[in-house]
Design a protein around this motif. Structure first.
Motif, PDB file in Angstrom:
ATOM      1  N   GLN A 131       0.842  -1.198   0.000  1.00  0.00           N
ATOM      2  CA  GLN A 131       0.000   0.000   0.000  1.00  0.00           C
ATOM      3  C   GLN A 131       0.879   1.251   0.000  1.00  0.00           C
ATOM      4  O   GLN A 131       0.991   1.961   0.989  1.00  0.00           O
ATOM      5  CB  GLN A 131      -0.944  -0.019   1.198  1.00  0.00           C
ATOM      6  N   MET A 183       6.617   6.427   8.696  1.00  0.00           N
ATOM      7  CA  MET A 183       6.286   5.271   9.519  1.00  0.00           C
ATOM      8  C   MET A 183       5.008   4.661   8.977  1.00  0.00           C
ATOM      9  O   MET A 183       4.025   5.360   8.770  1.00  0.00           O
ATOM     10  CB  MET A 183       6.084   5.703  10.966  1.00  0.00           C
ATOM     11  N   GLU A 185       2.269   1.146   8.929  1.00  0.00           N
ATOM     12  CA  GLU A 185       1.868  -0.145   9.448  1.00  0.00           C
ATOM     13  C   GLU A 185       1.572  -1.031   8.269  1.00  0.00           C
ATOM     14  O   GLU A 185       0.766  -0.697   7.404  1.00  0.00           O
ATOM     15  CB  GLU A 185       0.604   0.016  10.295  1.00  0.00           C
ATOM     16  N   GLN A 186       2.223  -2.145   8.206  1.00  0.00           N
ATOM     17  CA  GLN A 186       2.049  -3.008   7.048  1.00  0.00           C
ATOM     18  C   GLN A 186       1.417  -4.315   7.486  1.00  0.00           C
ATOM     19  O   GLN A 186       1.900  -4.991   8.381  1.00  0.00           O
ATOM     20  CB  GLN A 186       3.418  -3.263   6.402  1.00  0.00           C
ATOM     21  N   ARG A 187       0.324  -4.664   6.848  1.00  0.00           N
ATOM     22  CA  ARG A 187      -0.273  -5.962   7.131  1.00  0.00           C
ATOM     23  C   ARG A 187      -0.318  -6.745   5.833  1.00  0.00           C
ATOM     24  O   ARG A 187      -0.688  -6.219   4.797  1.00  0.00           O
ATOM     25  CB  ARG A 187      -1.694  -5.794   7.657  1.00  0.00           C
ATOM     26  N   ASP A 188       0.058  -7.993   5.890  1.00  0.00           N
ATOM     27  CA  ASP A 188       0.037  -8.776   4.665  1.00  0.00           C
ATOM     28  C   ASP A 188      -1.252  -9.567   4.553  1.00  0.00           C
ATOM     29  O   ASP A 188      -1.344 -10.543   3.844  1.00  0.00           O
ATOM     30  CB  ASP A 188       1.246  -9.721   4.605  1.00  0.00           C
ATOM     31  N   GLY A 189      -2.266  -9.170   5.271  1.00  0.00           N
ATOM     32  CA  GLY A 189      -3.536  -9.844   5.149  1.00  0.00           C
ATOM     33  C   GLY A 189      -3.824 -10.695   6.353  1.00  0.00           C
ATOM     34  O   GLY A 189      -4.948 -10.816   6.779  1.00  0.00           O
ATOM     35  N   GLN A 190      -2.831 -11.288   6.929  1.00  0.00           N
ATOM     36  CA  GLN A 190      -3.058 -12.198   8.047  1.00  0.00           C
ATOM     37  C   GLN A 190      -2.320 -11.746   9.302  1.00  0.00           C
ATOM     38  O   GLN A 190      -2.873 -11.728  10.380  1.00  0.00           O
ATOM     39  CB  GLN A 190      -2.616 -13.610   7.687  1.00  0.00           C
TER      40      GLN A 190
END
Lengths: 199, 430, 165
Positions: A131, A183, A185-190
């Motif tokens: 993103q 900065m 926040e990274q989420r890869d879905g799980q």
């Protein structure tokens, strides 16, 4: 264009070219000259990913003619390139490759994030896409649009030239210790993990 | 079907044996991405090289692992997924009205075909018939898009092979079509113009003259392509006899579009299973005879001419009338009605926030995109969003032919082969 | 839905079939799938156009003939016959606990990539497939994104001031 004072009589230039100078030398600050020359032959790396890549190629092609700024040479090797135009959506699988290509480029180097997908994930807010490419590489100019037209990309490039010429980019780099100082926040879905780039 | 029997006879001697191979003798280097990195062939003369995903001639982000002996490719494997965007997942979150914005970004060089397949599938589930004019506008736009897509192929194909001039010419012609698109749809690419129920807007004033102007210049410029490439000896050397495939192999691998036609197999959905109003226009299905790179190049070049023919006929036959269906369930009320009628305002609001409901069911619809059969499989559970939306991208299936074409090719020819398969990675990875 | 459920005796054995929007749909089970497809191939369905899957976790009700027991997953195979100018769809029910299916590779080699995609995105394994690996997602990815119990992975959009502005 920085102010480069031209010494002597200049009226004969139109007829005799450089020989028409009374004193055929220029003076200016070496810093200005360096900055100016950096903008006049800024070679982009080919980093076409998706839809935006077509518009990037269209910008380089006949009608829009990026050669007017000495930029028509899209280098296949990142080692010969100064500017990375991230044209399109960056997937989780592509992200390490993109970073590697960026690391292979020689300093000074710049990044334009072309299109909303590269800038923020765009309409694809899901597991597959990074993103915003600014999570991986520091971005200097964001070009909006889906895809941005060639005019938008040229505007972004000219903005970058201006920033390079007035030194704003190198100044920020110094302050931010190389990174973009963002900065995210990274989420890869799980899984939820936090990645901090820069300081 | 006299044509069919003829085809079957003339191709009776062909065998697809090599595409069925599983073991070491297969053309496909069946190793996973991490295995490839640590794989060293037994034979000292062999090596595995990696091509892409960041490579100037892999059409974006295609990555190939090539096992080579000297300059000759023995086995190879396309590694894809570098542009995986999760569009099928996102498609489940978007309503049927928003759906075309998603699918149009799949095959970005021919965006209108994705929209068309999606809209046709939705309309089949809704069981509605769209107005005649909307159908013809769709045909017009799709054929223009086929022209621009094939022109893009000419540009990139030339550039990949080393004829950088092709790039200049191809893009110049494509700009003309894109300018027309911009006038009609408001965007150069990713139009979101074809929507369930019709098209987004009627054709603007002066569209006919603009279209004719585009068509007027094109034939001469296509002749330029002929004189620059088609008859040129270097071009022949680079393309003829390279990347040969036969029709039996194409059918076994599920290959469609110009690749299948280059082997001499006349199959075009526009002709053989007509959709829209293609049965009312006259055009020829072009076939090659050798199934090599040159045939694929020539078919695409001449399909532009056929599309020009079709567009001329569309200009004659296009009827007047509505450009979208006047069905309250699907169509939002016109802007002017919203100001005066409360019901129209509510109706408009409901369509754009909640979306219209589509009866439960499942459907598969296919159209002939410039790259082959583009299908849309859609499952609805009766709600305003598709329960499952799957696009069958022709590039995805067509990519499977690469290892077979590349076998025993020189590595320099690999570029020509990839280029004439003309994969669009957005559609491959979705 | 104008689906009329009828039993079709044309193929070897009894394959339940339905009509969906003017297109024939067969519902073989996992055991007789290969046999059915072999027969269809001889009948002229020489091209396997598409293989995909649907996860019916959130929508267990759907149009199936009475004799077919609905399961969580469904494999959808689209075949095309050039001579008949006809399409045929096969829907195979796959139970959640044992998501496997015999591969079609030996009949249609073109199913290789399509089956890999289904394996990658749905976690359904095709037995006998020559190369059953992930195709779209990175190799070390966990989970199968197109399953309905897999989160879309949306990041909440934030509007905030950029640093240093």
């Amino acid at each position: 264009m920085p102010k480069l004072p031209i010494l002597g009589e200049t009226s004969n230039i139109s007829e005799d070219g450089l020989a028409g100078f009374d004193h055929n030398f220029l003076t200016g600050k070496i810093e200005d000259l360096v900055k100016w020359s950096r903008t006049r032959s800024m070679w982009p790396a080919t980093f076409g990913l998706a839809c935006c890549a077509l518009e990037m190629m269209a910008t380089g092609a006949a009608h829009y003619d990026l050669a007017r700024w000495g930029m028509e040479v899209f280098r296949a090797s990142p080692r010969q390139a100064d500017l990375m135009i991230v044209a399109g959506r960056v997937s989780q699988k592509m992200a390490p490759v993109l970073r590697q290509v960026y690391d292979q480029m020689m300093e000074p180097k710049w990044v334009i994030s072309m299109g909303v997908c590269a800038s923020s994930g765009g309409m694809f807010n899901n597991y597959a896409l990074v993103q915003g490419v600014d999570q991986i590489v520091p971005v200097d100019v964001y070009a909006p649009g889906c895809p941005p037209g060639p005019e938008t990309l040229m505007h972004a490039i000219l903005q970058l030239h201006e920033k390079v010429e007035n030194g704003e980019i190198t100044r920020r780099r110094k302050e931010m210790d190389g990174g973009a100082g963002i900065m995210v926040e990274q989420r890869d879905g799980q899984t939820a993990t936090k990645v901090i780039i820069g300081k | 079907m006299s044509q069919e029997t003829e085809i079957n006879e003339s191709h009776g001697s062909e065998t697809a044996e090599r595409v069925f191979r599983r073991g070491e003798d297969s053309a496909i280097l069946r190793l996973s991405e991490s295995q490839v990195q640590s794989y060293t062939p037994d034979d000292d003369r062999r090596m595995v090289i990696n091509m892409g995903p960041q490579h100037p001639s892999t059409h974006g982000v295609l990555r190939l692992s090539l096992e080579m002996e000297g300059e000759t490719v023995l086995r190879s494997k396309p590694i894809i997924g570098y542009l995986h965007t999760g569009m099928e997942k996102t498609g489940e979150q978007l309503s049927f009205l928003q759906g075309p914005t998603n699918v149009t970004r799949m095959d970005y060089s021919s965006p209108l075909f994705g929209e068309l397949a999606f809209s046709l599938a939705t309309e089949k589930l809704l069981e509605i018939e769209i107005p005649e004019r909307a159908t013809w506008i769709r045909m017009l736009m799709c054929e223009l898009n086929r022209i621009s897509s094939h022109l893009l192929f000419q540009a990139t194909n030339g550039m990949d092979i080393g004829a950088v001039g092709a790039m200049i010419y191809g893009w110049r012609e494509r700009e003309e079509v894109l300018r027309l698109f911009e006038k009609i749809t408001g965007l150069r690419m990713n139009h979101n113009y074809i929507r369930p129920g019709g098209v987004a807007a009627d054709l603007p004033d002066g569209w006919r003259d603009d279209t004719l102007r585009v068509l007027e210049n094109l034939p001469d410029r296509l002749d330029d392509f002929d004189s620059l490439f088609t008859g040129q000896p270097i071009w022949h050397e680079r393309l003829q006899g390279v990347g040969v495939i036969n029709s039996a192999e194409c059918l076994a691998l599920g290959i469609t579009g110009p690749l299948l036609r280059s082997t001499g197999y006349a199959w075009d959905l526009r002709k053989d299973m007509p959709y829209l109003r293609y049965e009312e226009v006259d055009f020829d299905v072009l076939v090659g005879s050798y199934g090599d790179c040159f045939d694929r190049f020539a078919i695409r070049l001449n399909e532009i001419r056929e599309s020009i023919r079709i567009v001329h006929q569309i200009l004659e036959k296009i009827p007047t009338g509505d450009y979208k269906i006047q069905d309250k369930k699907v169509t939002p009320p016109p802007r002017s009605r919203i100001d005066e009628s409360m019901e129209a305002l509510i109706h408009h609001f409901k369509i754009f926030t909640e979306g219209f409901k589509v009866p439960a069911g499942e459907v598969y619809v296919a159209v002939e995109s410039p790259r082959g059969e583009l299908g849309c499989y859609m499952v609805s559970d009766g709600g305003p969003k598709p329960y499952r939306m799957h696009i069958r991208g022709p590039s995805f299936t067509n990519l499977q032919v690469l290892p077979h074409m590349l076998q025993d090719c020189l590595v320099a020819d690999a570029v020509a082969v990839i280029s004439t398969v003309d994969p669009i990675m957005g559609e491959v990875d979705r | 839905m104008p689906d009329d459920t009828k039993t079709n005796e044309d193929n070897d054995g009894t394959i339940p079939s339905t009509m969906s929007h003017g297109q024939n749909v067969l519902h073989p089970n996992r055991e007789n799938l290969l046999e059915v497809i072999k027969n269809l191939r001889e009948e002229g369905f020489v091209v396997c156009i598409d293989i995909t899957a649907v996860d019916y976790l959130e929508n267990p009700k759907r149009d199936l003939p009475a004799s077919v027991k609905p399961e969580r997953f469904e494999i959808v195979i689209n075949l095309l016959s050039h001579t008949k100018r006809e399409r045929l769809r096969l829907r195979v029910q796959i139970p959640e606990l044992e998501p496997t299916l015999p591969t079609l590779f030996d009949i249609y080699p073109g199913s290789e990539a399509l089956e890999r995609e289904v394996h990658d995105l749905f976690g359904i394994t095709f037995e006998g497939h020559p190369d059953m690996t992930r195709i779209l997602m990175p190799e070390n990815w966990e989970g199968h994104p197109l399953r309905k119990d897999y989160d879309i992975g949306k990041i909440p959009v934030q509007f905030k001031e950029a640093p240093g502005s």
